[in-house]
Motif scaffolding. Structure first.
Motif, PDB file in Angstrom:
ATOM      1  N   UNK A 342       6.459 -27.132  -7.733  1.00 41.23           N
ATOM      2  CA  UNK A 342       5.697 -26.080  -7.057  1.00 41.23           C
ATOM      3  C   UNK A 342       5.729 -24.689  -7.903  1.00 41.23           C
ATOM      4  N   UNK A 343       6.956 -24.532  -8.274  1.00 40.62           N
ATOM      5  CA  UNK A 343       7.085 -23.236  -9.111  1.00 40.62           C
ATOM      6  C   UNK A 343       6.196 -23.266 -10.487  1.00 40.62           C
ATOM      7  N   UNK A 344       6.298 -24.379 -11.070  1.00 44.69           N
ATOM      8  CA  UNK A 344       5.477 -24.655 -12.276  1.00 44.69           C
ATOM      9  C   UNK A 344       4.163 -24.670 -11.902  1.00 44.69           C
ATOM     10  N   UNK A 345       3.696 -25.111 -10.959  1.00 43.23           N
ATOM     11  CA  UNK A 345       2.124 -25.138 -10.702  1.00 43.23           C
ATOM     12  C   UNK A 345       1.689 -23.797 -10.652  1.00 43.23           C
ATOM     13  N   UNK A 401       4.840 -25.342 -19.288  1.00 52.00           N
ATOM     14  CA  UNK A 401       3.874 -24.757 -19.562  1.00 52.00           C
ATOM     15  C   UNK A 401       4.028 -23.057 -20.185  1.00 52.00           C
ATOM     16  N   UNK A 402       4.651 -22.360 -19.230  1.00 57.17           N
ATOM     17  CA  UNK A 402       4.818 -21.078 -19.387  1.00 57.17           C
ATOM     18  C   UNK A 402       5.615 -20.717 -20.464  1.00 57.17           C
ATOM     19  N   UNK A 403       6.513 -21.907 -21.087  1.00 58.58           N
ATOM     20  CA  UNK A 403       7.232 -21.547 -22.451  1.00 58.58           C
ATOM     21  C   UNK A 403       8.741 -21.272 -21.993  1.00 58.58           C
ATOM     22  N   UNK A 404       9.092 -21.564 -20.811  1.00 60.34           N
ATOM     23  CA  UNK A 404      10.600 -21.554 -20.359  1.00 60.34           C
ATOM     24  C   UNK A 404      11.284 -22.685 -20.669  1.00 60.34           C
ATOM     25  N   UNK A 405      12.517 -22.720 -21.668  1.00 57.83           N
ATOM     26  CA  UNK A 405      13.028 -23.958 -21.920  1.00 57.83           C
ATOM     27  C   UNK A 405      13.895 -24.612 -20.459  1.00 57.83           C
ATOM     28  N   UNK A 528       5.794 -17.304 -23.091  1.00 58.42           N
ATOM     29  CA  UNK A 528       5.111 -17.443 -24.611  1.00 58.42           C
ATOM     30  C   UNK A 528       3.689 -17.642 -24.292  1.00 58.42           C
ATOM     31  N   UNK A 529       3.056 -18.202 -23.255  1.00 61.84           N
ATOM     32  CA  UNK A 529       1.713 -18.219 -22.936  1.00 61.84           C
ATOM     33  C   UNK A 529       1.116 -16.965 -22.447  1.00 61.84           C
ATOM     34  N   UNK A 530      -0.011 -16.547 -22.923  1.00 59.93           N
ATOM     35  CA  UNK A 530      -0.904 -15.371 -22.258  1.00 59.93           C
ATOM     36  C   UNK A 530      -1.355 -15.439 -21.079  1.00 59.93           C
ATOM     37  N   UNK A 531      -1.140 -14.663 -20.052  1.00 58.84           N
ATOM     38  CA  UNK A 531      -1.530 -14.729 -18.916  1.00 58.84           C
ATOM     39  C   UNK A 531      -2.774 -13.424 -18.864  1.00 58.84           C
ATOM     40  N   UNK A 532      -3.913 -13.797 -18.977  1.00 58.54           N
ATOM     41  CA  UNK A 532      -5.009 -12.737 -18.944  1.00 58.54           C
ATOM     42  C   UNK A 532      -5.792 -12.927 -17.520  1.00 58.54           C
TER      43      UNK A 532
END
Length: 532
Positions: A342-345, A401-405, A528-532
């Motif tokens: 759920x956190x990833x979504x 997908x947000x770039x967190x290892x 890492x990903x851009x949130x626009x």
């Protein structure tokens, strides 16, 4: 005509025969001829006089030599046949009976004549008693003085009681001496105050000396690091100063439980070293040891460099690093975890919010770290990488997908395939139903993920086809745009220079902890990903 070597014996003067030759060939304005001719009666600027001979006047020759005051290395200088003394050094312009020796422009200060000491003045009433008798006499006089002081004080107190109307302070007169009780008390109080002040100044001086010694011993000060976010990130890898202070405050509760590594000989027999005192004074503070460990990871600094910066030995640097690398792997390694679905979504970047990639949870890839060539032939075979053409250690990295290892595997030999590392590293234990995993074509694990009800997305290959179709090119572009984040995460990980260059074999057993610590610090960075 060769140049004449006859010149003045005094080193500070260049008067010689060569100078006189130049003067003789000069034109005289008065007589309209050369100065050296017989028709010119002008006096030369100076005259050269030979030293007295040994046969004619040995004492005078020795006197002239001592006045010249020259040395020839460690030997005594003696005049030669070309040695001369010019007329500048004589009071009369030449040696005369009144002034036979050089006395002017000697080039050094002459010693003053030692005058005889005046006779002592006559003394009266001298004590001719022996020293032992004087010692006993001094003791007796001191005792008499103490007794007299006590009697005077008692007398002053008794008289004060008898006559209360007397003025204060009480003055007692005995012969030529006057005594005051209030003055004695004031002096004793002042003496105590001065003694206390001296003690305080001595304490401050000792503290100042300690601070100066610390500054001289540690030329590198950690205050220069904790100035700005830029400095903190450069030296430690932690993005901001606030993050560094927060991590330090969270770890401070565990500092007292740290047991420092002292070599394998200290742990070979655990029963022998049961007693351990954590209150032993350390040369470095916990903050300095924390920064030292992060600097070795971030900058890849050598132990000798860190020893010179922090004013300790190379052995102490090794012990501190070995201790803190284990401690930080437990603490900062906890930042590497797999968040809930759920956190990833809820934190999906805009590029993943579509029906095809909305269930993406893992983006995986392998990276390799260069290591020194092992001595063991079997280990050389296991660590040789045909892809890098070097001995390497391979690590599997997984990010959200947000770039967190969210997963870091243990290190494997560079010869190991990506599929084998993925299947045996424990990564499949994180897979849940209907998860999507993005990977490169080097991960043929579609069947293994299908057994776990998960899906693998990899770019299509062109095996057996000379050219890819238009649909395959578009699919490759779509997947590659989203899989690029794992490459950026690995590049961020390699900013720790200890992983960027060849790792010494002495640090190979710490590689798992090093990668885990670096991954935990990287998770403190912005997405890492851009949130626009």
């Amino acid at each position: 005509m060769p140049k004449s070597r006859r010149c003045c014996a005094f080193l500070q003067f260049s008067n010689g025969e060569h100078k006189l030759e130049k003067w003789r060939f000069q034109n005289c304005d008065i007589h309209n001829c050369n100065k050296g001719t017989g028709s010119c009666i002008c006096d030369p600027p100076f005259t050269l006089f030979t030293f007295l001979t040994e046969l004619k006047d040995p004492e005078g020759r020795q006197k002239w030599t001592s006045i010249v005051n020259r040395k020839k290395g460690n030997k005594i200088w003696h005049p030669t046949s070309d040695s001369r003394v010019c007329s500048v050094h004589f009071a009369d312009g030449n040696p005369t009976a009144a002034n036979p020796y050089p006395s002017l422009h000697l080039g050094y200060e002459t010693r003053r004549e030692i005058k005889a000491r005046p006779p002592p003045t006559p003394r009266e009433n001298l004590d001719h008693a022996p020293k032992k008798c004087r010692k006993f006499q001094n003791i007796n006089t001191n005792c008499n003085i103490n007794i007299s002081e006590k009697s005077i004080t008692e007398h002053a107190i008794s008289s004060k009681k008898d006559d209360c109307s007397d003025a204060s302070p009480l003055d007692l007169t005995n012969g030529d001496h006057s005594y005051s009780l209030s003055n004695i008390q004031t002096e004793s109080i002042e003496l105590k105050r001065l003694r206390n002040r001296v003690k305080n100044l001595e304490k401050e001086l000792s503290k100042s000396k300690t601070m100066v010694n610390d500054l001289l011993r540690k030329p590198f000060q950690i205050q220069s690091i904790l100035k700005s976010d830029k400095k903190v990130k450069f030296y430690t890898g932690i993005p901001t100063l606030a993050s560094f202070l927060k991590i330090e405050s969270c770890m401070s509760r565990y500092f007292r439980n740290i047991r420092y590594w002292k070599g394998p000989s200290k742990v070979s027999n655990p029963g022998r070293y049961k007693r351990y005192d954590s209150r032993v004074k350390r040369i470095l503070t916990h903050r300095e040891e924390f920064i030292l460990t992060l600097m070795k990871l971030r900058l890849g600094a050598l132990n000798e460099d860190l020893a010179d910066r922090f004013g300790i030995s190379c052995t102490q640097v090794s012990n501190v690093f070995t201790t803190w690398i284990k401690f930080l792997s437990k603490f900062l390694g906890s930042l590497v975890f797999n968040p809930a679905k759920e956190v990833v979504q809820d934190n999906l970047p805009p590029s993943f919010r579509n029906p095809k990639f909305c269930r993406a949870r893992h983006i995986i890839d392998c990276t390799e770290v260069f290591i020194e060539k092992p001595n063991n032939l079997q280990v050389q075979t296991l660590t040789w990488s045909e892809y890098k053409h070097h001995h390497t250690a391979k690590i599997l990295i997984s990010i959200t997908p947000a770039g967190m290892i969210n997963f870091v595997s243990k290190t494997w030999g560079g010869r190991t395939s990506d599929k084998y590392v993925t299947l045996n590293s424990g990564f499949l234990d994180l897979i849940e139903d209907y998860d999507i995993v993005l990977a490169d074509r080097g991960f043929p694990i579609r069947e293994e993920l299908a057994l776990l009800r998960a899906e693998l997305l990899v770019p299509p290959g062109r095996r057996g086809v000379s050219q890819m179709s238009v649909s395959d090119v578009r699919t490759t572009e779509v997947i590659a745009k989203r899989r690029i984040y794992v490459e950026q995460a690995i590049r961020r990980l390699k900013c720790f220079r200890i992983l960027k260059y060849e790792l010494p074999l002495t640090l190979l057993h710490h590689l798992d902890d090093i990668v885990l610590i670096a991954s935990g610090i990287c998770n403190l960075y912005p997405p890492l990903a851009k949130f626009l």
